[in-house]
Motif scaffolding. Structure first.
Motif, PDB file in Angstrom:
ATOM      1  N   LYS A 104      -8.133  -7.054   1.615  1.00 56.86           N
ATOM      2  CA  LYS A 104      -6.702  -6.813   1.474  1.00 56.86           C
ATOM      3  C   LYS A 104      -6.377  -5.377   1.086  1.00 56.86           C
ATOM      4  O   LYS A 104      -5.407  -4.799   1.544  1.00 56.86           O
ATOM      5  CB  LYS A 104      -6.126  -7.783   0.424  1.00 56.86           C
ATOM      6  CG  LYS A 104      -4.655  -7.578   0.120  1.00 56.86           C
ATOM      7  CD  LYS A 104      -4.152  -8.622  -0.842  1.00 56.86           C
ATOM      8  CE  LYS A 104      -2.768  -8.306  -1.359  1.00 56.86           C
ATOM      9  NZ  LYS A 104      -1.791  -8.052  -0.325  1.00 56.86           N
ATOM     10  N   ASN A 105      -7.173  -4.757   0.228  1.00 60.12           N
ATOM     11  CA  ASN A 105      -6.844  -3.438  -0.303  1.00 60.12           C
ATOM     12  C   ASN A 105      -7.479  -2.290   0.471  1.00 60.12           C
ATOM     13  O   ASN A 105      -7.498  -1.167  -0.006  1.00 60.12           O
ATOM     14  CB  ASN A 105      -7.279  -3.336  -1.775  1.00 60.12           C
ATOM     15  CG  ASN A 105      -6.336  -4.087  -2.688  1.00 60.12           C
ATOM     16  OD1 ASN A 105      -5.236  -4.432  -2.292  1.00 60.12           O
ATOM     17  ND2 ASN A 105      -6.768  -4.346  -3.907  1.00 60.12           N
ATOM     18  N   VAL A 106      -8.000  -2.566   1.647  1.00 58.55           N
ATOM     19  CA  VAL A 106      -8.704  -1.530   2.398  1.00 58.55           C
ATOM     20  C   VAL A 106      -7.975  -1.236   3.711  1.00 58.55           C
ATOM     21  O   VAL A 106      -7.732  -2.124   4.518  1.00 58.55           O
ATOM     22  CB  VAL A 106     -10.162  -1.960   2.690  1.00 58.55           C
ATOM     23  CG1 VAL A 106     -10.879  -0.898   3.499  1.00 58.55           C
ATOM     24  CG2 VAL A 106     -10.897  -2.212   1.381  1.00 58.55           C
ATOM     25  N   ASP A 107      -7.628   0.036   3.910  1.00 53.12           N
ATOM     26  CA  ASP A 107      -6.979   0.487   5.142  1.00 53.12           C
ATOM     27  C   ASP A 107      -7.986   1.223   6.022  1.00 53.12           C
ATOM     28  O   ASP A 107      -9.119   1.507   5.601  1.00 53.12           O
ATOM     29  CB  ASP A 107      -5.819   1.424   4.811  1.00 53.12           C
ATOM     30  CG  ASP A 107      -4.691   0.695   4.108  1.00 53.12           C
ATOM     31  OD1 ASP A 107      -4.313  -0.386   4.577  1.00 53.12           O
ATOM     32  OD2 ASP A 107      -4.198   1.208   3.092  1.00 53.12           O
ATOM     33  N   ASP A 108      -7.562   1.573   7.242  1.00 59.07           N
ATOM     34  CA  ASP A 108      -8.446   2.301   8.155  1.00 59.07           C
ATOM     35  C   ASP A 108      -8.898   3.625   7.550  1.00 59.07           C
ATOM     36  O   ASP A 108     -10.045   4.041   7.730  1.00 59.07           O
ATOM     37  CB  ASP A 108      -7.725   2.553   9.481  1.00 59.07           C
ATOM     38  CG  ASP A 108      -7.543   1.277  10.290  1.00 59.07           C
ATOM     39  OD1 ASP A 108      -8.248   0.285   9.997  1.00 59.07           O
ATOM     40  OD2 ASP A 108      -6.693   1.257  11.201  1.00 59.07           O
ATOM     41  N   ALA A 109      -7.984   4.303   6.843  1.00 57.88           N
ATOM     42  CA  ALA A 109      -8.348   5.577   6.211  1.00 57.88           C
ATOM     43  C   ALA A 109      -9.425   5.369   5.152  1.00 57.88           C
ATOM     44  O   ALA A 109     -10.338   6.192   4.998  1.00 57.88           O
ATOM     45  CB  ALA A 109      -7.116   6.228   5.581  1.00 57.88           C
ATOM     46  N   ASP A 110      -9.342   4.223   4.425  1.00 54.40           N
ATOM     47  CA  ASP A 110     -10.366   3.912   3.424  1.00 54.40           C
ATOM     48  C   ASP A 110     -11.717   3.651   4.085  1.00 54.40           C
ATOM     49  O   ASP A 110     -12.758   4.092   3.610  1.00 54.40           O
ATOM     50  CB  ASP A 110      -9.957   2.678   2.613  1.00 54.40           C
ATOM     51  CG  ASP A 110      -8.692   2.896   1.808  1.00 54.40           C
ATOM     52  OD1 ASP A 110      -8.472   4.020   1.342  1.00 54.40           O
ATOM     53  OD2 ASP A 110      -7.916   1.924   1.662  1.00 54.40           O
ATOM     54  N   ILE A 111     -11.684   2.914   5.203  1.00 55.46           N
ATOM     55  CA  ILE A 111     -12.926   2.584   5.903  1.00 55.46           C
ATOM     56  C   ILE A 111     -13.632   3.857   6.362  1.00 55.46           C
ATOM     57  O   ILE A 111     -14.856   3.991   6.232  1.00 55.46           O
ATOM     58  CB  ILE A 111     -12.642   1.649   7.097  1.00 55.46           C
ATOM     59  CG1 ILE A 111     -12.149   0.284   6.593  1.00 55.46           C
ATOM     60  CG2 ILE A 111     -13.879   1.485   7.967  1.00 55.46           C
ATOM     61  CD1 ILE A 111     -11.726  -0.669   7.699  1.00 55.46           C
ATOM     62  N   ALA A 139       0.618   4.943  -1.770  1.00 56.66           N
ATOM     63  CA  ALA A 139      -0.748   5.391  -1.501  1.00 56.66           C
ATOM     64  C   ALA A 139      -1.141   5.128  -0.053  1.00 56.66           C
ATOM     65  O   ALA A 139      -1.811   5.956   0.581  1.00 56.66           O
ATOM     66  CB  ALA A 139      -1.721   4.683  -2.445  1.00 56.66           C
ATOM     67  N   ARG A 140      -0.720   4.003   0.482  1.00 55.58           N
ATOM     68  CA  ARG A 140      -1.088   3.648   1.852  1.00 55.58           C
ATOM     69  C   ARG A 140      -0.481   4.599   2.869  1.00 55.58           C
ATOM     70  O   ARG A 140      -1.163   5.057   3.786  1.00 55.58           O
ATOM     71  CB  ARG A 140      -0.654   2.213   2.170  1.00 55.58           C
ATOM     72  CG  ARG A 140      -1.409   1.150   1.392  1.00 55.58           C
ATOM     73  CD  ARG A 140      -1.023  -0.240   1.876  1.00 55.58           C
ATOM     74  NE  ARG A 140      -1.535  -0.497   3.212  1.00 55.58           N
ATOM     75  CZ  ARG A 140      -1.124  -1.484   4.002  1.00 55.58           C
ATOM     76  NH1 ARG A 140      -0.166  -2.293   3.582  1.00 55.58           N
ATOM     77  NH2 ARG A 140      -1.648  -1.665   5.183  1.00 55.58           N
ATOM     78  N   VAL A 141       0.822   4.909   2.732  1.00 55.58           N
ATOM     79  CA  VAL A 141       1.455   5.755   3.748  1.00 55.58           C
ATOM     80  C   VAL A 141       1.003   7.209   3.654  1.00 55.58           C
ATOM     81  O   VAL A 141       1.098   7.961   4.620  1.00 55.58           O
ATOM     82  CB  VAL A 141       3.000   5.668   3.672  1.00 55.58           C
ATOM     83  CG1 VAL A 141       3.464   4.234   3.890  1.00 55.58           C
ATOM     84  CG2 VAL A 141       3.537   6.233   2.373  1.00 55.58           C
ATOM     85  N   HIS A 142       0.491   7.618   2.485  1.00 55.13           N
ATOM     86  CA  HIS A 142      -0.052   8.970   2.340  1.00 55.13           C
ATOM     87  C   HIS A 142      -1.562   9.001   2.568  1.00 55.13           C
ATOM     88  O   HIS A 142      -2.182  10.068   2.470  1.00 55.13           O
ATOM     89  CB  HIS A 142       0.260   9.514   0.944  1.00 55.13           C
ATOM     90  CG  HIS A 142       1.652  10.045   0.802  1.00 55.13           C
ATOM     91  ND1 HIS A 142       1.996  11.340   1.114  1.00 55.13           N
ATOM     92  CD2 HIS A 142       2.792   9.439   0.397  1.00 55.13           C
ATOM     93  CE1 HIS A 142       3.287  11.529   0.891  1.00 55.13           C
ATOM     94  NE2 HIS A 142       3.804  10.383   0.456  1.00 55.13           N
TER      95      HIS A 142
END
Length: 357
Positions: free
Chosen positions: A260-267, A220-223
């Motif tokens: 921990k479970n939040v990436d830049d795309a999520d932000i 999920a993170r890399v996509h």
């Protein structure tokens, strides 16, 4: 009832992860039968107990049935059903083989008479490889930023019950349009100090537990997939529940970056939600279901590390398709010793607008 027998008081001479993974031997019934001593953690939004608990407790049970001179070198696991945190788990060890150099054990984890998790493990006698050996190792990546000692991303929010700490790094090659070239990295370690009484077995069980930390989530993170359900009418099980999304929406950017479970795309998407954007109209891919199917660990240098000292992990996914994804993980000590190689395949299904998952 979360345990079969009333849990004893917390043993403060042991680390948090030792207490979490403690087993009770049901020797009056069967010397190879064990159960969880304490309640198991059900992560918010997950379908069942944290998978790392089943991995680690089956390893702990098997380790109690082998000669002390033998050490685990591999385990191959299958997640069969989601574990219920409100029901005790029974672990039954089968002593498949006990040879001069190798021993084999299978362990089944059961709830209500049904197998929820199964694994086969192989143990090897210490120093049985001989004097002259074939040796090589893939080195730890260079120029990795050191962990920050007083920073704990798993404190508070949904991770306050975690018996280990973690610090995630920015995704390597995150701007690439080739997901397989991206690398997800983090530092992890068990909280506190693992007791001498735990021996090397406690450290092995601890890294087995931590090895499942957001493993299949690498896909999920890399996509850059959205993992927080924004459709209340959907029957699909999102990766993170609605209550957590509400908490995220109340945080500022600095707080979000510490999760921990939040990436830049999520932000970026959380910002859009705050500004009243309709995520459904943007037609962005959203995870409908993401669960682990199997998990393999190969242990290297199994008696030459501490799980309560920082461990560097790097995850990379070579393939995803047909509703599944595969992820590789390498685990190194802070000084660069490779201590484990892991593989996990998981169910990774997108939310379908025209059909149920």
């Amino acid at each position: 009832m979360a345990t079969l027998i009333r849990p004893p008081p917390i043993n403060h001479s042991q680390s948090a992860i030792e207490n979490v993974l403690e087993l009770t031997q049901l020797s009056d019934i069967d010397p190879d039968l064990f159960t969880n001593t304490r309640p198991l953690w059900h992560p918010p939004g997950a379908r069942g107990i944290f998978g790392g608990a089943a991995i680690a407790q089956t390893l702990s049970a098997a380790q109690k049935t082998v000669d002390p001179e033998f050490t685990v070198h591999s385990m191959h696991c299958y997640f069969v059903l989601a574990g219920n945190a409100d029901i005790p788990i029974l672990y039954h060890v089968e002593r498949v083989r006990s040879g001069k150099s190798f021993a084999t054990r299978t362990v089944q984890a059961r709830q209500r008479g049904r197998v929820i998790f199964t694994t086969t493990m192989s143990f090897v006698r210490q120093n049985s490889g001989g004097t002259n050996m074939v040796e090589h190792v893939q080195p730890m990546p260079q120029d990795i930023p050191a962990p920050i000692e007083d920073l704990d991303e798993t404190e508070g929010f949904s991770h306050g019950h975690s018996p280990f700490q973690s610090q995630r790094m920015a995704i390597e090659n995150d701007d690439s349009d080739q997901p397989h070239t991206k690398k997800c990295r983090q530092w992890i370690k068990a909280r506190g100090r693992i007791s001498p009484a735990g021996g090397h077995e406690a450290h092995l069980s601890a890294i087995a537990y931590m090895s499942d930390s957001y493993f299949v989530g690498t896909v999920a993170r890399v996509h850059k997939l959205w993992r927080y359900s924004t459709d209340r009418k959907s029957n699909a099980k999102s990766s993170i529940d609605e209550d957590e999304l509400k908490k995220l929406l109340e945080m500022d950017d600095e707080e979000l970056k510490r999760q921990k479970n939040v990436d830049d795309a999520d932000i970026e998407r959380i910002r859009r939600l705050k500004n009243g954007k309709d995520m459904q109209k943007e037609a962005r891919p959203e995870i409908g279901m993401m669960v682990s199917l199997d998990h393999t660990i190969y242990f290297h240098n199994p008696r030459n590390f501490r799980a309560d000292e920082w461990i560097f992990t790097e995850m990379q996914t070579p393939w995803a398709g047909d509703g599944r994804g595969l992820v590789y993980q390498k685990m190194y000590t802070k000084d660069g010793t490779l201590i484990a190689s892991c593989v996990q395949e998981g169910l990774v299904r997108l939310k379908q607008n025209d059909s149920k998952l």
